[in-house]
Design a protein around this motif. Structure first.
Motif, PDB file in Angstrom:
ATOM      1  N   LEU A 153       0.851  -1.181   0.000  1.00 30.86           N
ATOM      2  CA  LEU A 153       0.000   0.000   0.000  1.00 30.86           C
ATOM      3  C   LEU A 153       0.889   1.233   0.000  1.00 30.86           C
ATOM      4  CD1 LEU A 153      -3.290   0.498   1.763  1.00 30.86           C
ATOM      5  CD2 LEU A 153      -1.562   2.253   2.079  1.00 30.86           C
ATOM      6  N   HIS A 185       1.001   5.394   0.071  1.00 24.42           N
ATOM      7  CA  HIS A 185       0.159   6.557   0.389  1.00 24.42           C
ATOM      8  C   HIS A 185       0.999   7.821   0.319  1.00 24.42           C
ATOM      9  CE1 HIS A 185       1.278   6.271   4.841  1.00 24.42           C
ATOM     10  NE2 HIS A 185       1.424   5.021   4.478  1.00 24.42           N
ATOM     11  N   ILE A 209      -3.938   6.972  -2.273  1.00 26.09           N
ATOM     12  CA  ILE A 209      -3.575   5.626  -1.832  1.00 26.09           C
ATOM     13  C   ILE A 209      -3.681   4.674  -3.010  1.00 26.09           C
ATOM     14  CG2 ILE A 209      -4.144   3.741  -0.245  1.00 26.09           C
ATOM     15  CD1 ILE A 209      -5.555   5.919   1.498  1.00 26.09           C
ATOM     16  N   ARG A 246      -3.244   0.410  -3.603  1.00 26.49           N
ATOM     17  CA  ARG A 246      -3.102  -0.865  -2.901  1.00 26.49           C
ATOM     18  C   ARG A 246      -3.038  -1.999  -3.908  1.00 26.49           C
ATOM     19  NH1 ARG A 246      -6.569  -4.731  -1.346  1.00 26.49           N
ATOM     20  NH2 ARG A 246      -8.392  -3.506  -1.861  1.00 26.49           N
ATOM     21  N   LEU A 298      -5.716   6.679   8.387  1.00 26.94           N
ATOM     22  CA  LEU A 298      -5.470   5.489   7.569  1.00 26.94           C
ATOM     23  C   LEU A 298      -5.023   4.354   8.476  1.00 26.94           C
ATOM     24  CD1 LEU A 298      -5.089   3.997   4.866  1.00 26.94           C
ATOM     25  CD2 LEU A 298      -2.862   5.155   4.653  1.00 26.94           C
ATOM     26  N   VAL A 326      -3.441   1.541   8.311  1.00 24.51           N
ATOM     27  CA  VAL A 326      -2.198   0.783   8.197  1.00 24.51           C
ATOM     28  C   VAL A 326      -0.948   1.561   8.589  1.00 24.51           C
ATOM     29  CG1 VAL A 326      -3.153  -0.743   6.424  1.00 24.51           C
ATOM     30  CG2 VAL A 326      -1.902   1.335   5.745  1.00 24.51           C
ATOM     31  N   GLY A 333      -7.356   0.347   5.300  1.00 19.68           N
ATOM     32  CA  GLY A 333      -6.328   0.031   4.309  1.00 19.68           C
ATOM     33  C   GLY A 333      -6.544  -1.285   3.595  1.00 19.68           C
ATOM     34  N   LEU A 372     -10.024  -0.151   1.407  1.00 17.99           N
ATOM     35  CA  LEU A 372     -10.057   1.215   0.869  1.00 17.99           C
ATOM     36  C   LEU A 372     -11.454   1.824   0.955  1.00 17.99           C
ATOM     37  CD1 LEU A 372      -7.550   1.399  -2.107  1.00 17.99           C
ATOM     38  CD2 LEU A 372      -7.187   1.795   0.333  1.00 17.99           C
TER      39      LEU A 372
END
Length: 184
Positions: A42, A44, A59, A61, A98, A100, A129, A132
């Motif tokens: 991921l 960001h 973001i 992923r 977020l 994560v 995360g 999403l």
């Protein structure tokens, strides 16, 4: 520019974040890698005001199911758009969170008064995360001492608490049960 690393303490994962603080904005670019459940990457990218209020986060992923993207942007003092679409259900959310990364805890932590016992309660635009998805949620940060705070979830994960230790910038060094800073 600063480079920070956090290790997950509840599963196998690592984050590398580059942080740049300028007079007109703060930017951060990060990658999170996890080997759990088939693996996850991921990325960001954050843009913040000089007083550490999030303006946007992008973001991306990747996992075994494919690739997804999300863009959350502030479109008013406390209004948000997700992927260019207004989200009135997020109105009043002061900051994104977020799941994560411990990085976004810094935004509200920097606003908690320094006196022991002081607290700050705020609504967030919580970004999961793993999926999403973005949902409004409520949190409180309580000052426990110099460089020590307690996170209390009052929303989606009501009852969850965690003690945090932070550096002089308000960046977490320890987020009990989830993250710890790795020296570099």
């Amino acid at each position: 520019m600063s480079i920070l690393f956090w290790r997950r303490t509840d599963l196998d994962g690592l984050e590398r974040l580059s942080l740049q603080i300028k007079s007109d904005r703060v930017t951060a670019v990060s990658t999170v890698i996890s080997t759990e459940a088939g693996g996850l990457r991921l990325d960001h990218r954050w843009v913040l005001t000089p007083d550490w209020r999030a303006q946007s986060v992008e973001i991306e992923r990747w996992d075994a199911q494919g690739h997804e993207q999300l863009h959350l942007a502030r479109v008013g003092p406390a209004e948000w758009a997700v992927n260019g679409t207004a989200r009135p259900d997020l109105d009043g959310a002061e900051e994104p969170d977020l799941s994560v990364t411990p990085f976004c805890n810094t935004f509200p932590i920097r606003r908690v008064p320094q006196a022991v016992g002081s607290s700050l309660t705020l609504d967030t635009a919580f970004i999961d995360g793993e999926t999403l998805t973005v949902t409004r949620s409520r949190q409180r940060y309580e000052r426990q001492g110099a460089g020590r705070l307690r996170f209390v979830d009052l929303g989606l994960f009501e009852g969850f608490t965690a003690d945090l230790e932070v550096d002089d910038e308000g960046l977490p060094t320890t987020y009990a049960g989830l993250f710890e800073r790795v020296p570099n």
